[in-house]
Design an enzyme around this catalytic site. Structure first.
Site, PDB file in Angstrom:
ATOM      1  N   TYR A 115      40.431  74.167 106.737  1.00 22.17           N
ATOM      2  CA  TYR A 115      40.170  73.286 105.119  1.00 22.17           C
ATOM      3  C   TYR A 115      41.628  72.879 105.891  1.00 22.17           C
ATOM      4  CZ  TYR A 115      43.517  73.008 101.594  1.00 22.17           C
ATOM      5  OH  TYR A 115      44.649  73.438 100.246  1.00 22.17           O
ATOM      6  N   ARG A 167      56.795  92.262  90.803  1.00 18.76           N
ATOM      7  CA  ARG A 167      56.389  91.836  91.750  1.00 18.76           C
ATOM      8  C   ARG A 167      55.882  92.718  93.240  1.00 18.76           C
ATOM      9  NH1 ARG A 167      60.406  92.186  95.613  1.00 18.76           N
ATOM     10  NH2 ARG A 167      62.079  91.669  94.893  1.00 18.76           N
ATOM     11  N   ASP A 209      37.359  83.585 105.774  1.00 16.40           N
ATOM     12  CA  ASP A 209      37.880  82.838 104.550  1.00 16.40           C
ATOM     13  C   ASP A 209      36.687  82.924 103.902  1.00 16.40           C
ATOM     14  OD1 ASP A 209      37.533  81.079 102.651  1.00 16.40           O
ATOM     15  OD2 ASP A 209      39.480  80.106 103.348  1.00 16.40           O
ATOM     16  N   LYS A 218      39.209  78.893  93.487  1.00 14.90           N
ATOM     17  CA  LYS A 218      37.871  78.200  93.090  1.00 14.90           C
ATOM     18  C   LYS A 218      37.209  78.784  92.077  1.00 14.90           C
ATOM     19  CE  LYS A 218      40.043  76.071  95.924  1.00 14.90           C
ATOM     20  NZ  LYS A 218      41.262  76.154  96.280  1.00 14.90           N
TER      21      LYS A 218
END
Length: 377
Positions: free
Chosen positions: A96, A44, A167, A192
């Site tokens: 988005y 983690r 972004d 993406k």
């Protein structure tokens, strides 16, 4: 090292066993070889496979730090842990739908947002107040393809001691480098174009300073939304062909957009690579390509549904940026959580479709659209 070469050879230092491909360190924990120090202890916090990928994306974006997350939304959520209740933000009005949903959720915790057309610099300036901490933009925006001037917005941010968050999912570091244009933080949905094959989820946060990177890392390991070793491997494998895919996608999208403009049943084609797009010149100035995202407005809901029902090569599916060409119905998918009135004001209605162009032969894609609309041709 040139971009294309870096994509294929991200790690100059060879693996100790001579592996060409970055190994998948599928381990939750690591042995401490020294009482006081161990480079890795728990995945983690850090993992060798993920760290290799983070170093690669950092170099591609020409930043100072990078952290990889399990999704793009995990990345955005972690960025906003940098701020506190009472802080104010200016964001692109076209974003988005998942980002808009998150920001509306943050408003319940007394974060405040002004959503404006960030292609209008005066609008940005008019919304700055004493509590404003950052400007958040997508360029091109999702799904209206609005282009914002990163360099000019960064100048406004510097003058007002604000962070600029960009972004960069749609254009990727192959076509656009916001940090070089003055951005402080760059976000990607690695699901993406970076991954490129619609087979895994990922998110990235790249910063222009080590201090910001340390802060992001602190919240990343605290919240725990880190990218797994296997998904890190998949994204790095996808990046090896990023430049090839983006060149082909960019070329295909220009051909498809030009074709769509010739169809009488299509009222509007939104693509930043078309000279009649209002943001064409700004995008040309700040990027090296136009990407593969096109939005269209068709004459009627019946035509939209005919396209979605009848396409064969294109697939009616959510997401974008893969080798496969996809068509999305934003009002039912990516922007379904927006209030109806707000969607309608943006023009995201039953006649609005978003297209993610893939790497197929463009003639096949054009014929697929023709047949979907008009029947056998």
């Amino acid at each position: 090292m040139k971009f294309e070469t870096l994509c294929v050879h991200p790690n100059i230092n060879e693996d100790e066993y001579g592996a060409i491909t970055t190994p998948i360190y599928q381990s939750a924990t690591f042995i401490h070889k020294d009482l006081n120090y161990s480079k890795y202890s728990y995945s983690r916090l850090s993992n060798p496979t993920r760290n290799h990928l983070e170093d690669l994306v950092m170099k591609l974006e020409q930043g100072k730090s990078c952290n990889a997350f399990s999704t793009g939304m995990a990345a955005i959520t972690t960025v906003f842990k940098l701020f506190k209740s009472g802080d104010h933000f200016i964001a692109s009005s076209d974003l988005y739908g998942g980002a808009l949903r998150l920001f509306r959720t943050l408003e319940k915790d007394n974060y405040s947002f002004d959503f404006v057309d960030t292609s209008n610099l005066d609008l940005i300036k008019s919304k700055i107040n004493k509590n404003t901490k950052a400007v958040y933009i997508e360029t091109p925006s999702n799904p209206l393809m609005i282009v914002s001037d990163i360099e000019k917005i960064s100048k406004i941010c510097r003058e007002n001691n604000l962070l600029l968050i960009v972004d960069n999912t749609f254009l990727t570091p192959y076509f656009q480098n916001p940090i070089l244009l003055g951005a402080d933080i760059v976000i990607h949905s690695g699901t993406k174009y970076l991954g490129g094959h619609n087979d895994t989820l990922a998110g990235f946060v790249v910063t222009n300073s080590n201090k910001l990177g340390e802060d992001i890392l602190y919240y990343a390991k605290t919240i725990g939304g880190c990218l797994s070793p296997f998904d890190s491997f998949l994204i790095e494998r996808g990046i090896k062909t990023l430049s090839l895919r983006m060149d082909k996608i960019n070329s295909n999208a220009k051909i498809i957009a030009e074709f769509l403009k010739t169809l009488p049943c299509i009222k509007k084609v939104l693509y930043v690579g078309l000279e009649d797009n209002p943001g064409y010149e700004i995008n040309k100035k700040q990027s090296r390509g136009s990407g593969g995202m096109i939005s269209i407005v068709v004459e009627s809901a019946e035509i939209a549904k005919r396209i979605l029902t009848n396409v064969k090569i294109f697939k009616y599916a959510e997401s974008l940026g893969g080798v496969d060409s996809l068509i999305t119905y934003p009002m039912y998918q990516t922007h379904a959580d927006l209030p109806i009135k707000e969607r309608e004001e943006k023009g995201i209605n039953e006649c609005f479709l978003r297209i993610s162009v893939g790497i197929e032969n463009p003639i096949d894609l054009i014929n697929d659209l023709k047949e979907a609309i008009y029947g056998d041709v």
